[in-house]
Every structure is written in structure tokens, then in C-alpha cells.
Design an enzyme around this catalytic site. Structure first.
Site, mmCIF file in Angstrom:
data_model
loop_
_atom_site.group_PDB
_atom_site.id
_atom_site.type_symbol
_atom_site.label_atom_id
_atom_site.label_comp_id
_atom_site.label_asym_id
_atom_site.label_seq_id
_atom_site.Cartn_x
_atom_site.Cartn_y
_atom_site.Cartn_z
ATOM 1 N N TYR A 142 6.169 13.938 -0.169
ATOM 2 C CA TYR A 142 7.443 13.852 -0.491
ATOM 3 C C TYR A 142 7.847 15.539 -0.024
ATOM 4 C CZ TYR A 142 6.841 10.237 -4.025
ATOM 5 O OH TYR A 142 6.782 9.229 -4.597
ATOM 6 N N LYS A 188 -6.476 6.296 0.267
ATOM 7 C CA LYS A 188 -6.213 5.238 1.076
ATOM 8 C C LYS A 188 -7.225 5.555 2.297
ATOM 9 C CE LYS A 188 -4.556 1.179 2.242
ATOM 10 N NZ LYS A 188 -5.031 0.110 1.518
ATOM 11 N N ASP A 220 -4.759 0.624 -3.359
ATOM 12 C CA ASP A 220 -4.519 -0.742 -3.851
ATOM 13 C C ASP A 220 -5.228 -1.440 -4.702
ATOM 14 O OD1 ASP A 220 -6.142 -0.424 -1.600
ATOM 15 O OD2 ASP A 220 -5.697 -2.005 -0.596
ATOM 16 N N ASP A 244 2.317 8.918 -8.338
ATOM 17 C CA ASP A 244 3.855 8.588 -8.899
ATOM 18 C C ASP A 244 3.736 7.215 -9.244
ATOM 19 O OD1 ASP A 244 6.366 8.622 -9.272
ATOM 20 O OD2 ASP A 244 7.078 8.942 -7.247
ATOM 21 N N ASP A 248 3.117 5.517 -13.218
ATOM 22 C CA ASP A 248 3.945 4.575 -13.883
ATOM 23 C C ASP A 248 3.240 3.519 -14.388
ATOM 24 O OD1 ASP A 248 6.042 6.072 -13.795
ATOM 25 O OD2 ASP A 248 7.600 4.832 -12.677
#
Ligand code: NAD
Length: 355
Positions: A142, A188, A220, A244, A248
Site C-alpha cells: 500500500y 506467501k 491462501d 487487510d 475482514d
């Protein structure tokens, strides 16, 4: 008597309605716990654009340095969606987090027993879930440079420094030390060099916490495991973009976005805010659920001020309000005895917290 200065950012949409209820509860708790709170209001987001032309006014940047912690509602709304990206409310929030250097985002995902049926997952899967997601908040893709939106291609850069990974890993291990002593670091590393780097640094930090068990998981798989068997997690440590998304997903275990608080902390002043947005679709109707913001105020008492007794008072009052069947409209389908407005819910919790 301990006195604390609290910065208050109401923001847009339902922001002012829910923040007002959190302040009501803080004042109720202050009375019984012998604490003193003073409040100073600052502008951010759409309301700041309307008043000053920019989403993060200078007065807010300066003001938050004067207070002990900041309680924040939410920003944004359709009125400001067509502005240039750097002038939009969301840019103001990202810039404020960067200014405050709040590099650690703590998001508890707990399931209230009273609302077990509100989850879309089976009760036996979510019962007793108590996860803390520790997300790196001021680095990663970001914020990474270079970034570009070109005519024929666009790109962003995921970058982490050793210092950034070390400090967020320490936050996660410190929290895990006071909980179930398990950290699952999510990355990852099978594909991204930056993730392999993250993993190596986390391994190094773990050596200082021999009592905490460290595991690693690819993002994942972590997304899948959160839905399959969430009780396996205690503290999840992860980077900005993965956190992020995962936080959620974790939040939905509890069934309502209106319930979950968060804290963004760093070396100095922290920002305490609900995980949801400004809900423009229900703003002004008096039906927003204030519990996420009230629980954020409780996190502020715990993490910013170390006032554990006052924080527990608020958490217990929230549980009691839910156990007694009080529900705002978003949860009215789940074992409601009485459907109440935003301000009624705030008053009920304030009342319970003051007894
Ligand atoms: P949102 O979280 O505002 O709303 C999603 C849905 O959840 C809506 O139906 C809303 O009514 C409901 N909801 C949210 N909070 C609730 C509450 N406390 N009680 C009851 N229902 C609640 O997400 P969105 O609709 O994607 O975004 C709306 C605006 O909020 C956008 O401008 C977005 O950029 C902004 N936003 C701000 C933040 C923040 O300030 N931290 C975070 C996310 C989104």
C-alpha cells in the site's frame, strides 16, 4: 485520579452517531473507576474536505500529537467519491496513520456466545473463537515505491525493511505472551521474496520468545483455515495487504461488522476505531450498531492507558446488553428481546458499565 486527554475524530456518515455513544460509555466508566477524560475534536475525511478543502487538515496532524489516544468513527461517502484520489477521505486516513506512525493494527475477532447464530458458519465451528489479527499497517504494497498508473501498464511495489518486520513481530509475540502463546505468521513465501524475508526475520524475533510457539502459513491456506477451523488460531501475524483481507474474513466469523473494534498502535499515540466504514446507507437513521466503537474505546483503555479494570467493565457491559437481548437493527434477527436505537444501545451499555 488518572487523567487522560482523548482526541475525538467523528468523521462522516454514522461516525458522529457511534462516537457519541462511545464517549457516553467512557464517561460512565470514568465516574465509577475514578478516571478523568478530557476530549478534543479533530476533523478528518469528508467533513474535513467540506470545512477546509483537504481530507487531513494541518490542525488534525498537530492536534493528535497533544493527546494520549485518538478515538475515531469512520470516514467516506458517495459525496466525495469523485474527487481525485489524493483528495478523497480515504487518503486522509492513510496519511494520518502514516503521520501517527501507527504501524500495528490489532483486530480481535471474538464470537459473543449470545450471537452465535448471527454467524454464517455453523455454531460448533465458531463457538469460542478468540483470534487476534496483528496486521502491519504502514508498509508493504500500500505504501511501496515505485508505483505508477500508466496508459498501458500499472504497478505497485511490495517492500518491507528489517526494522518494519521486527517491530510488528515483537508486537505479535508480546500479545501472544499474554494470551494462548501461539503466533501464526502468514505470508506467501513460496512465491514472493519479500515474504521469504518476512519469514526469516520473524524466525529471528521468535528466538526472544521461547515460550511462544511460532508457525507459518501461506495466505491462501490461511484464508481457507479461517473458515474451516478458526479455533486453531490464537495470534495471526501478517503484512498489510494480507492482513487487510484476512482480518475482514475473520471479522465475519462473529456475524456482524458492527461488533468489531480495532486498535492501530505504534510508538506514540494510537488510533482506536471500529473496523467498519461510515455506512452512508444508514447514516442519520439512528440504527447503526455502536458496539464496535464502544469496544474500540475499551481497547483504548487497555492498550493506551493500561486501565484494565475500566476496559473489562465495558466488555462485560457489552456482553450483558447482548445477553439481555438488546439488539440494534443489524442483529434484530438473532435472539432479540428488544430492538433498540444507536443511542439506546449506548445508554444501556453505559448504565451496565457504571454499576
Ligand atoms: P461500510 O462498512 O461502511 O458498510 C458496509 C455495510 O455494513 C453497509 O450495509 C452498512 O450499513 C453496514 N454497517 C457498517 N457499519 C455498521 C454498523 N455499525 N451498524 C450497522 N450496520 C453497519 O462499508 P462500505 O459501504 O464499503 O463503505 C462506505 C464508506 O466507508 C466508503 O466511503 C468507504 O470508503 C468508507 N470506509 C471507511 C473506513 C474507515 O473509516 N476506517 C473503512 C471502510 C470503509
Amino acid at each position: 485520579m488518572s487523567s487522560y486527554k482523548i482526541g475525538v475524530i467523528k468523521g462522516d456518515g454514522i461516525g458522529p452517531e457511534i462516537v457519541q455513544e462511545a464517549v457516553k460509555v467512557l464517561d460512565a466508566v470514568a465516574n465509577v473507576e475514578g478516571l478523568s477524560f478530557s476530549y478534543e475534536e479533530f476533523l478528518l475525511g469528508g467533513s474535513a474536505i467540506d470545512a477546509t478543502g483537504v481530507p487531513l487538515p494541518k490542525e488534525t496532524i498537530e492536534g493528535v500529537k497533544r493527546v494520549d489516544a485518538v478515538l475515531f468513527g469512520a470516514i467516506g461517502g458517495p459525496k466525495w467519491d469523485n474527487l481525485d484520489r489524493h483528495l478523497r477521505p480515504e487518503s486522509g486516513l492513510l496519511a494520518l496513520r502514516k503521520e501517527m506512525n501507527t504501524f500495528a493494527n490489532l483486530r480481535p475477532a471474538t464470537v459473543y456466545d449470545e450471537l452465535i447464530n448471527a454467524s454464517t458458519l455453523k455454531p460448533e465451528v465458531v463457538e469460542g473463537v478468540d483470534i487476534m489479527v496483528v496486521r502491519e499497517l504502514t508498509g508493504g504494497i500500500y505504501f511501496g515505491e515505485p508505483r505508477e498508473y500508466g496508459k498501458d501498464r500499472a504497478y505497485n511495489t511490495m517492500v518491507y525493511t528489517k526494522e518494519e518486520v521486527e517491530r510488528i513481530a515483537k508486537v505479535a509475540f508480546d500479545i501472544a505472551s499474554k494470551r494462548d502463546k501461539r503466533v501464526c505468521s502468514v505470508d506467501k513465501a513460496n512465491v514472493l521474496e519479500v515474504s521469504q524475508f518476512w519469514r526469516d526475520i520473524v524466525e529471528e524475533v521468535a528466538k526472544d520468545y521461547p515460550e511462544v510457539e511460532l508457525t507459518h502459513m501461506y495466505v491462501d491456506n490461511a484464508a481457507m483455515q479461517l473458515i474451516r477451523y478458526p479455533k486453531q488460531f490464537d495470534v495471526i501475524l501478517t503484512g498489510n495487504i494480507f492482513g487487510d483481507i484476512l482480518s475482514d474474513a475473520a471479522s465475519m466469523l462473529s456475524g456482524s461488522i458492527g461488533l468489531l473494534p480495532s486498535a492501530s498502535t505504534g510508538k506514540k499515540v494510537g488510533l482506536y476505531e471500529p473496523i467498519h466504514g461510515s455506512a452512508p446507507d444508514i447514516a442519520g437513521e439512528g440504527i447503526a450498531n455502536p458496539i464496535a466503537t464502544i469496544a474500540s474505546a475499551s481497547m483504548m483503555l487497555k492498550y493506551a492507558f493500561g486501565e484494565l479494570s475500566a476496559a473489562n467493565r465495558i466488555d462485560d457491559a457489552i456482553k450483558k446488553a447482548l445477553a439481555d437481548g438488546y439488539r440494534t437493527k443489524d442483529l434484530s434477527a438473532f435472539d432479540a428481546k428488544e430492538v433498540v436505537s444507536t443511542s439506546q444501545m449506548g445508554s444501556i451499555i453505559a448504565d451496565y458499565a457504571s454499576k
